[in-house]
Design a protein around this motif. Structure first.
Motif: not given
Length: 227
Positions: A102-124
């Motif tokens: 599952d992912s969430v996307y947002f921009f930083d001040p330089a216009g970079n496309i930043v993603e938070f991604i939760a990978r459920h195959r990882l034990r984290n």
């Protein structure tokens, strides 16, 4: 594949420094007039001042792995910091069945496309309540634009010993695993989470392979370091 460091370029550093240090609360590990580095969990993210000869300000796509059970909390955290989320097809949280993520996307001040991604195959999974910068575990993806995805894929697989992750084609090929992916993307598409076309801009990637080396990437303004 572990991405140890990514170096990107931007014309203005101070807005980025404030964003990553103060807003995302990532520790500043290196600082100077022309570059700075933040520690994003196990990875370092560096921004260096871009030269003035570029016709277009650089922008990139990269992702941070976050705790697998914290993607909804990360949305609340971003909202609380007044960081607008970039929806995909009207969805704030983007589900990938094939990647089990599952992912969430947002921009930083330089216009970079930043993603938070939760990978459920990882034990984290985290047992701590809420979301914080401690849930940002590492830089897990860096996008590399390519005018020939298959050619670049062959070279990187040979040099890095990396495999294609869950399939690829001439538009989009990820190399690596859940810990770290180099995302090869054709110039014929946009970066997901944005309406920005994929473009080629200089970048440096450092990955751990057990075999030290440094080499350019064909005709691209990319550099890959291994150790």
């Amino acid at each position: 594949m572990r991405i140890e460091r990514v170096k990107l370029y931007a014309p203005e550093l101070e807005p980025l420094r404030r964003f990553y240090r103060e807003t995302l609360e990532l520790p500043l590990s290196e600082d100077g007039a022309n570059a700075f580095t933040v520690q994003a969990g196990a990875s370092r993210l560096t921004f260096e001042r871009a030269g003035s000869d570029s016709d277009e300000a650089p922008y990139y796509h990269f992702a941070f792995n976050v705790s697998a059970n914290k993607i909804a909390e990360s949305v609340d955290w971003l909202n609380g910091k007044e960081i607008p989320i970039s929806p995909v097809n009207g969805r704030t949280i983007v589900r990938s069945e094939s990647w089990d993520s599952d992912s969430v996307y947002f921009f930083d001040p330089a216009g970079n496309i930043v993603e938070f991604i939760a990978r459920h195959r990882l034990r984290n999974r985290s047992v701590k309540p809420g979301f914080s910068s401690e849930d940002i575990e590492n830089v897990s993806e860096i996008g590399c634009a390519a005018d020939d995805v298959n050619e670049l894929s062959r070279l990187l697989r040979e040099r890095l010993g990396a495999s294609v992750y869950l399939g690829g084609d001439d538009l989009f090929t990820p190399l690596g695993d859940e810990e770290g992916l180099i995302i090869l993307s054709s110039l014929r598409r946009n970066w997901l989470g944005s309406n920005k076309p994929v473009r080629i801009f200089p970048l440096e990637i450092t990955v751990r392979t057990g075999k030290p080396g440094e080499w350019p990437i064909l005709h691209y303004p990319y550099s890959v370091r291994t150790y």
